[in-house]
Structure formats: structure tokens, C-alpha cells
Scaffold this active site. Structure first.
Site, PDB file in Angstrom:
ATOM      1  N   SER A 135       0.848  -1.178   0.021  1.00  0.00           N
ATOM      2  CA  SER A 135       0.057  -0.030  -0.044  1.00  0.00           C
ATOM      3  C   SER A 135       0.869   1.153   0.088  1.00  0.00           C
ATOM      4  O   SER A 135       2.079   1.424   0.665  1.00  0.00           O
ATOM      5  CB  SER A 135      -0.991  -0.103   1.341  1.00  0.00           C
ATOM      6  OG  SER A 135      -1.440   1.318   1.469  1.00  0.00           O
ATOM      7  N   GLU A 137       0.282   3.566   1.952  1.00  0.00           N
ATOM      8  CA  GLU A 137       0.388   4.092   3.171  1.00  0.00           C
ATOM      9  C   GLU A 137       1.653   3.611   3.868  1.00  0.00           C
ATOM     10  O   GLU A 137       2.264   4.254   4.621  1.00  0.00           O
ATOM     11  CB  GLU A 137      -0.626   3.255   4.110  1.00  0.00           C
ATOM     12  CG  GLU A 137      -1.909   3.917   3.901  1.00  0.00           C
ATOM     13  CD  GLU A 137      -2.219   5.330   4.446  1.00  0.00           C
ATOM     14  OE1 GLU A 137      -1.727   5.547   5.576  1.00  0.00           O
ATOM     15  OE2 GLU A 137      -2.585   6.274   3.743  1.00  0.00           O
ATOM     16  N   TYR A 158      -1.592   0.216  10.726  1.00  0.00           N
ATOM     17  CA  TYR A 158      -1.908  -0.814   9.367  1.00  0.00           C
ATOM     18  C   TYR A 158      -0.610  -0.406   8.546  1.00  0.00           C
ATOM     19  O   TYR A 158      -0.125  -1.619   8.080  1.00  0.00           O
ATOM     20  CB  TYR A 158      -2.934  -0.036   8.931  1.00  0.00           C
ATOM     21  CG  TYR A 158      -3.228  -0.343   7.581  1.00  0.00           C
ATOM     22  CD1 TYR A 158      -3.837  -1.677   6.939  1.00  0.00           C
ATOM     23  CD2 TYR A 158      -2.830   0.550   6.355  1.00  0.00           C
ATOM     24  CE1 TYR A 158      -4.087  -2.030   5.727  1.00  0.00           C
ATOM     25  CE2 TYR A 158      -3.137   0.051   4.967  1.00  0.00           C
ATOM     26  CZ  TYR A 158      -3.530  -1.059   4.597  1.00  0.00           C
ATOM     27  OH  TYR A 158      -3.782  -1.346   3.325  1.00  0.00           O
TER      28      TYR A 158
HETATM   29  P1  NAP Z   1     -11.449  -4.425   1.753  1.00  0.00           P
HETATM   30  O1  NAP Z   1     -12.748  -4.170   1.019  1.00  0.00           O
HETATM   31  O2  NAP Z   1     -11.249  -4.142   2.923  1.00  0.00           O
HETATM   32  O3  NAP Z   1     -11.208  -6.028   1.819  1.00  0.00           O
HETATM   33  C1  NAP Z   1     -10.581  -6.803   2.768  1.00  0.00           C
HETATM   34  C2  NAP Z   1     -10.882  -8.374   2.669  1.00  0.00           C
HETATM   35  O4  NAP Z   1     -10.146  -8.776   3.471  1.00  0.00           O
HETATM   36  C3  NAP Z   1     -12.242  -8.784   2.946  1.00  0.00           C
HETATM   37  O5  NAP Z   1     -12.396  -9.678   2.122  1.00  0.00           O
HETATM   38  C4  NAP Z   1     -12.207  -9.156   4.342  1.00  0.00           C
HETATM   39  O6  NAP Z   1     -13.153 -10.177   4.565  1.00  0.00           O
HETATM   40  C5  NAP Z   1     -10.767  -9.769   4.395  1.00  0.00           C
HETATM   41  N1  NAP Z   1     -10.222 -10.461   5.630  1.00  0.00           N
HETATM   42  C6  NAP Z   1      -9.999  -9.330   6.623  1.00  0.00           C
HETATM   43  N2  NAP Z   1      -9.461  -9.810   7.628  1.00  0.00           N
HETATM   44  C7  NAP Z   1      -9.289 -11.206   7.357  1.00  0.00           C
HETATM   45  C8  NAP Z   1      -8.652 -12.261   8.045  1.00  0.00           C
HETATM   46  N3  NAP Z   1      -8.264 -12.021   9.331  1.00  0.00           N
HETATM   47  N4  NAP Z   1      -8.390 -13.441   6.889  1.00  0.00           N
HETATM   48  C9  NAP Z   1      -9.083 -13.571   6.000  1.00  0.00           C
HETATM   49  N5  NAP Z   1      -9.463 -12.530   5.326  1.00  0.00           N
HETATM   50  C10 NAP Z   1      -9.609 -11.400   6.011  1.00  0.00           C
HETATM   51  O7  NAP Z   1      -9.764  -3.952   1.053  1.00  0.00           O
HETATM   52  P2  NAP Z   1      -9.464  -3.704  -0.319  1.00  0.00           P
HETATM   53  O8  NAP Z   1      -9.747  -2.382  -0.645  1.00  0.00           O
HETATM   54  O9  NAP Z   1     -10.279  -4.769  -1.291  1.00  0.00           O
HETATM   55  O10 NAP Z   1      -7.985  -3.823  -0.405  1.00  0.00           O
HETATM   56  C11 NAP Z   1      -7.495  -5.281  -0.656  1.00  0.00           C
HETATM   57  C12 NAP Z   1      -6.026  -5.465  -0.130  1.00  0.00           C
HETATM   58  O11 NAP Z   1      -5.228  -4.452  -0.744  1.00  0.00           O
HETATM   59  C13 NAP Z   1      -6.118  -5.242   1.160  1.00  0.00           C
HETATM   60  O12 NAP Z   1      -4.982  -5.819   1.600  1.00  0.00           O
HETATM   61  C14 NAP Z   1      -5.834  -3.631   1.499  1.00  0.00           C
HETATM   62  O13 NAP Z   1      -4.973  -3.480   2.636  1.00  0.00           O
HETATM   63  C15 NAP Z   1      -4.938  -3.479   0.243  1.00  0.00           C
HETATM   64  N6  NAP Z   1      -4.910  -2.307  -0.171  1.00  0.00           N
HETATM   65  C16 NAP Z   1      -6.044  -1.599  -0.611  1.00  0.00           C
HETATM   66  C17 NAP Z   1      -5.810  -0.524  -1.156  1.00  0.00           C
HETATM   67  C18 NAP Z   1      -7.158   0.616  -1.663  1.00  0.00           C
HETATM   68  O14 NAP Z   1      -7.019   1.798  -1.663  1.00  0.00           O
HETATM   69  N7  NAP Z   1      -8.318  -0.014  -1.782  1.00  0.00           N
HETATM   70  C19 NAP Z   1      -4.722   0.561  -1.653  1.00  0.00           C
HETATM   71  C20 NAP Z   1      -3.466  -0.239  -1.146  1.00  0.00           C
HETATM   72  C21 NAP Z   1      -3.435  -1.576  -0.662  1.00  0.00           C
HETATM   73  P3  NAP Z   1     -14.763  -9.471   4.942  1.00  0.00           P
HETATM   74  O15 NAP Z   1     -15.345  -9.249   3.813  1.00  0.00           O
HETATM   75  O16 NAP Z   1     -15.172 -10.629   5.817  1.00  0.00           O
HETATM   76  O17 NAP Z   1     -14.556  -8.272   5.870  1.00  0.00           O
HETATM   77  O1  F7E Z   2      -8.666   8.193   4.168  1.00  0.00           O
HETATM   78  C1  F7E Z   2      -9.207  11.491   5.331  1.00  0.00           C
HETATM   79  C2  F7E Z   2      -8.272  10.667   6.249  1.00  0.00           C
HETATM   80  O2  F7E Z   2      -9.819   6.138   5.191  1.00  0.00           O
HETATM   81  C3  F7E Z   2      -8.508   8.978   3.036  1.00  0.00           C
HETATM   82  C4  F7E Z   2      -7.157   2.282   2.584  1.00  0.00           C
HETATM   83  O3  F7E Z   2      -7.654   1.470   1.493  1.00  0.00           O
HETATM   84  O4  F7E Z   2      -5.969   3.583   1.113  1.00  0.00           O
HETATM   85  C5  F7E Z   2      -6.975   3.359   2.110  1.00  0.00           C
HETATM   86  O5  F7E Z   2      -6.536   4.180   3.437  1.00  0.00           O
HETATM   87  C6  F7E Z   2      -8.064  10.388   3.967  1.00  0.00           C
HETATM   88  C7  F7E Z   2      -7.465  10.301   5.419  1.00  0.00           C
HETATM   89  O6  F7E Z   2      -8.166   5.891   3.196  1.00  0.00           O
HETATM   90  C8  F7E Z   2     -12.745  11.308   6.985  1.00  0.00           C
HETATM   91  O7  F7E Z   2      -7.771  11.285   7.408  1.00  0.00           O
HETATM   92  C9  F7E Z   2     -11.084  12.803   6.361  1.00  0.00           C
HETATM   93  O8  F7E Z   2      -6.465  11.290   5.036  1.00  0.00           O
HETATM   94  O9  F7E Z   2     -10.423   6.705   2.889  1.00  0.00           O
HETATM   95  P1  F7E Z   2      -9.332   6.653   3.798  1.00  0.00           P
HETATM   96  P2  F7E Z   2      -6.706   5.830   3.580  1.00  0.00           P
HETATM   97  O10 F7E Z   2      -6.451   5.891   5.003  1.00  0.00           O
HETATM   98  O11 F7E Z   2      -6.043   6.451   2.483  1.00  0.00           O
HETATM   99  C10 F7E Z   2      -4.668   2.928   1.697  1.00  0.00           C
HETATM  100  C11 F7E Z   2      -3.901   3.064   0.090  1.00  0.00           C
HETATM  101  C12 F7E Z   2      -4.694   1.626   1.920  1.00  0.00           C
HETATM  102  O12 F7E Z   2      -3.826   0.744   1.854  1.00  0.00           O
HETATM  103  C13 F7E Z   2      -5.633   1.266   2.938  1.00  0.00           C
HETATM  104  O13 F7E Z   2      -6.146   0.104   3.114  1.00  0.00           O
HETATM  105  O14 F7E Z   2      -9.296  11.190   4.197  1.00  0.00           O
HETATM  106  N1  F7E Z   2     -10.416  11.888   6.102  1.00  0.00           N
HETATM  107  N2  F7E Z   2     -12.181  12.573   6.858  1.00  0.00           N
HETATM  108  C14 F7E Z   2     -11.356  10.453   6.517  1.00  0.00           C
HETATM  109  N3  F7E Z   2     -11.368   9.244   6.230  1.00  0.00           N
HETATM  110  C15 F7E Z   2     -12.102   8.570   6.684  1.00  0.00           C
HETATM  111  N4  F7E Z   2     -12.171   7.160   6.403  1.00  0.00           N
HETATM  112  N5  F7E Z   2     -13.215   9.086   7.123  1.00  0.00           N
HETATM  113  C16 F7E Z   2     -13.436  10.489   7.462  1.00  0.00           C
HETATM  114  O15 F7E Z   2     -14.568  10.764   7.840  1.00  0.00           O
END
Ligand code: NAP
Ligand code: F7E
Length: 344
Positions: A135, A137, A158
Site C-alpha cells: 500500500s 500508506e 496498518y
Molecule cells: P477490503 O475491501 O477491506 O477487503 C479486505 C478483505 O480482507 C475482505 O475480504 C475481508 O473479509 C478480508 N479479511 C479481513 N480480515 C481477514 C482475515 N483475518 N482473514 C481472511 N480475510 C480477511 O480491502 P480492499 O480495498 O479490497 O483492499 C484489498 C487489499 O489491498 C488489502 O490488503 C488492502 O490493505 C490493500 N490495499 C488497498 C488499497 C485500496 O485503496 N483499496 C490500496 C493499497 C492496498 P470480510 O469481507 O469478511 O471483511
Molecule cells: O482516508 C481523510 C483521512 O480512510 C483518506 C485504505 O484502503 O487507502 C486507504 O487508506 C483520507 C485520510 O483511506 C474522513 O484522514 C477525512 O487522510 O479513505 P481513507 P486511507 O487512510 O488513505 C490506502 C492506500 C490503504 O492501503 C488502506 O487499506 O481521508 N478523512 N475525513 C477521512 N477518512 C475517513 N475514513 N473518514 C472520514 O470521515
């Protein structure tokens, strides 16, 4: 023989898009679903196949990244050619509240799966490729733009866990000469995005406000900047990373960043509303340590994988708003009462 893939996190946003992509390419897809007291398969119901149907290509297994015995059993049953490790407690703010579980599922969970794969390959001599969902992050406070050479500076439990998972993956690649690649993906969103991430929280609110189901939207830091792309484009990058001639690490990003404020502008103006009339700041949503500015440089993926995102920021926001306007309209017809937004 068609290929077989195993996806952890198949019920998540990315897992659902990746499953669609792999099924369309002729793969048999195995997915790990964790046990829940309520159904957690909404994102994949449209591709679900009944276990009684012979020749099905989507097969679900109960397992959990915190339970290596189950992971080992699934690996031996599924016999995948490719493993996509997408499962994670993926919410940054929640990771401050549940740091130990986040580390267990994200960092140690990856280690468990890597170790199962290492044994499996040693015992069977099979070739298996592994994709680790890294990520942006992990870059955290590092100065933008970030590329594959930018040092990590994680700012949440995270992100620290993802950094550990990244280095486990690199170490297993080097120590055991395995095909293991890390994708360093910047934020990617869609109408299937979890409702507590800021983009979906905003587009859900736009839909509900428009339908008369919500009056206010409480948010935290509006100045944070993110490089937001469309999840459907990013799962294509994951697949290309595993088709590359050698294991390596790649960034997937758009190369364009916007603030939360700009996202609000784009989303509310799409339905002719002014967000300033609805948004209130609630410190509940501030993070103890924030990531201010993420902007990815996707040059390496473009040059080596031929990958580039197709969806623009405006198209992404409008796609999400349109979908959530429809959803809220359905909600209004079923239950026309105002919904009290839960603390997220
Ligand atoms: P998501 O919608 O939160 O999906 C996470 C998945 O992981 C869900 O299927 C969840 O199951 C499963 N999970 C959670 N805890 C688990 C456990 N203990 N054992 C097995 N499965 C588990 O995340 P996403 O946005 O699709 O992201 C996919 C991956 O890419 C994640 O690893 C995330 O950290 C990473 N990532 C995401 C982003 C982004 O912007 N979306 C960017 C960079 C990296 P449930 O459905 O039961 O909750
Ligand atoms: O926050 C700000 C918050 O929770 C984005 C995950 O998929 O992307 C995701 O992580 C920004 C942050 O995503 C609210 O403070 C303001 O600066 O949508 P987010 P994230 O933290 O960037 C990365 C790439 C991953 O890997 C992660 O799994 O938005 N923000 N107000 C807020 N964020 C949330 N959630 N809620 C608010 O009310």
C-alpha cells in the site's frame, strides 16, 4: 489446462473485481471467506456458483489469515498457480484501535501464507506465484512523489504491518528463490468501496442527502491529499505483475493527487449541491498520526508492464455518485425514514 488462482480477501472490494477479471480470462478462482455471523459475500454474489453445480470455476473456502492450519488445507485443496494475498484489516483509523489484530492479519497473516506456500512448493515441486497487496500508506510521511525507491515511513499500525508484510515477501523471494511480487498500490475506489473509507462515505452521503435520507456529513481532515484511481483498473495491474517474466515490486497509481475537499467539490457539484451546506468537522475522524500527501509515480509499471489507469478522477467520482444516488433511491422506496449515520 486453464490456470487456477487463490484469492485471500475475495469478499472485499479488490477481491471482487479481481475475481471477475480472472474468471473472464478462463481461470478457476478459489477464494478464502472468513466466517461471519451474517453474510459477507455481497460483493461476489453476482458471480457465486452453487457448490452442487459440476464444473464450476468459483470455489469458496472458509479460512482465516490468523489460522495457518486452515490456510495450509486450502492451499493443498486448491492447488493454485497464482496466489493473490488481498485479505487484511484494511482500515487505517481502525488499526489505531485494533493494532494487535491488524498486525496479526496483515503482517503475520502474510508470513503464515508465505510459509504455507514455501512448504507446498518444497513438497510438491509445483510452480506458484505470489502477489502481496502492498500500500501507498507504507510511504506515509515520505515526500511526494513516491516511487519504488522511496524509503518507507509508515504512520499507522496498518502501515507498519504492511511494511512488515512487504519485507517478509522480499525475504522469502530472496531466501527461497520464489516468485513473489509486491504491488505498491495507491488508493483505489469504486462503487464497491467499503462505506467507512472517505470517498464512499462522501458519495453515500451525496446519494442520501439527495434522497432526503440524511442532513449532515461528519468528516475529519479535509486537507489530506490522495492519488485516487479506480479499483477495476488496479486489479489489472495485480494480474500483470504476476505475468511479468520475473518477480519484482511495482507501484500502481494515477500520478495525480486531490484533496478530500476537492473530492467533496466534485461529488456534490455532480448533483448540483454545495457541500459546505452539509459537511461538519468532527475530531472523531482525525488520526493520531496523519498521512498528508500521497502521489505515486507509476512510470515503472507503465514501462515494464504496459499498465496505465484508464479512469480519470472525474469519471471515478461521477461513477461512485451515480451508483450511490441509485442506491439511496432504492433505500428511500424501501424505508423512507431518515438514517442516523453511525460513527465511522
Ligand atoms: P477490503 O475491501 O477491506 O477487503 C479486505 C478483505 O480482507 C475482505 O475480504 C475481508 O473479509 C478480508 N479479511 C479481513 N480480515 C481477514 C482475515 N483475518 N482473514 C481472511 N480475510 C480477511 O480491502 P480492499 O480495498 O479490497 O483492499 C484489498 C487489499 O489491498 C488489502 O490488503 C488492502 O490493505 C490493500 N490495499 C488497498 C488499497 C485500496 O485503496 N483499496 C490500496 C493499497 C492496498 P470480510 O469481507 O469478511 O471483511
Ligand atoms: O482516508 C481523510 C483521512 O480512510 C483518506 C485504505 O484502503 O487507502 C486507504 O487508506 C483520507 C485520510 O483511506 C474522513 O484522514 C477525512 O487522510 O479513505 P481513507 P486511507 O487512510 O488513505 C490506502 C492506500 C490503504 O492501503 C488502506 O487499506 O481521508 N478523512 N475525513 C477521512 N477518512 C475517513 N475514513 N473518514 C472520514 O470521515
Amino acid at each position: 489446462m486453464s490456470k487456477s488462482a487463490l484469492i485471500t480477501g475475495i469478499t472485499g472490494q479488490d477481491g471482487s473485481y479481481l475475481s471477475e477479471l480472472l474468471l473472464a480470462k478462463g481461470y478457476t478462482v478459489h477464494g478464502i471467506v472468513r466466517r461471519s455471523s451474517s453474510f459477507n459475500t455481497a460483493r461476489i454474489n453476482h458471480i457465486y456458483e452453487d457448490p452442487h453445480v459440476s464444473g464450476r470455476r468459483l470455489i469458496l473456502h472458509y479460512a482465516d489469515l490468523t489460522d495457518s492450519t486452515g490456510l495450509r488445507r486450502v492451499l493443498e485443496t486448491a492447488l493454485p498457480d497464482e496466489i493473490y494475498n488481498l485479505g487484511a484489516q484494511s482500515h487505517v483509523k481502525v488499526s489505531f484501535e485494533n493494532p494487535e489484530y491488524t498486525a496479526d492479519s496483515v503482517a503475520v497473516g502474510t508470513l503464515r501464507l508465505l510459509d504455507c506456500m514455501r512448504d507446498h512448493i518444497e513438497h510438491t515441486g509445483r510452480e506458484v506465484r505470489f502477489y502481496q497487496a502492498g500500500s501507498s500508506e507504507m510511504f506515509g510521511a515520505a515526500k511526494p512523489p513516491q516511487n519504488e525507491l522511496t524509503p518507507f515511513y509508515p504512520r499507522s499500525p496498518y502501515a507498519v504491518s504492511k511494511v512488515a508484510a512487504h519485507w517478509y515477501a522480499v525475504n522469502y523471494r530472496e531466501a527461497y528463490k520464489l516468485f513473489i511480487s509486491n504491488g505498491l498500490l495507491f488508493n483505489h475506489e469504486s462503487p464497491r468501496r467499503g462505506e467507512t473509507f472517505v470517498t464512499r462515505k462522501i458519495t453515500r452521503a451525496v446519494g442520501r442527502i439527495k434522497a432526503g435520507l440524511q442532513d449532515k456529513l461528519f468528516l475529519g481532515n479535509l486537507d489530506a491529499r490522495r492519488d485516487w484511481g479506480f479499483a477495476g483498473d488496479y486489479v489489472e495491474a495485480m494480474w500483470r505483475i504476476l505475468q511479468h517474466s520475473e518477480p519484482d515490486d511495482f507501484i500502481a497509481a494515477t500520478g495525480e493527487a486531490h484533496s478530500v475537499r476537492e473530492f467533496l467539490d466534485e461529488a456534490f457539484s455532480h448533483v448540483n449541491l454545495d457541500w459546505q451546506e452539509y459537511v461538519e468537522i468532527d475530531p472523531l475522524y482525525f488520526r493520531p498520526t496523519e498521512v498528508d500527501y500521497l502521489l505515486g509515480d507509476p512510470s515503472k509499471a507503465r514501462t515494464k508492464l504496459g499498465w496505465r489507469p484508464k479512469t480519470t478522477f472525474r469519471e471515478l467520482v461521477q461513477m461512485m455518485v451515480d451508483s450511490d444516488v441509485r442506491l439511496a433511491e432504492e433505500e428511500r422506496l424501501i424505508s423512507p425514514k431518515k438514517v442516523v449515520a453511525a460513527a465511522r
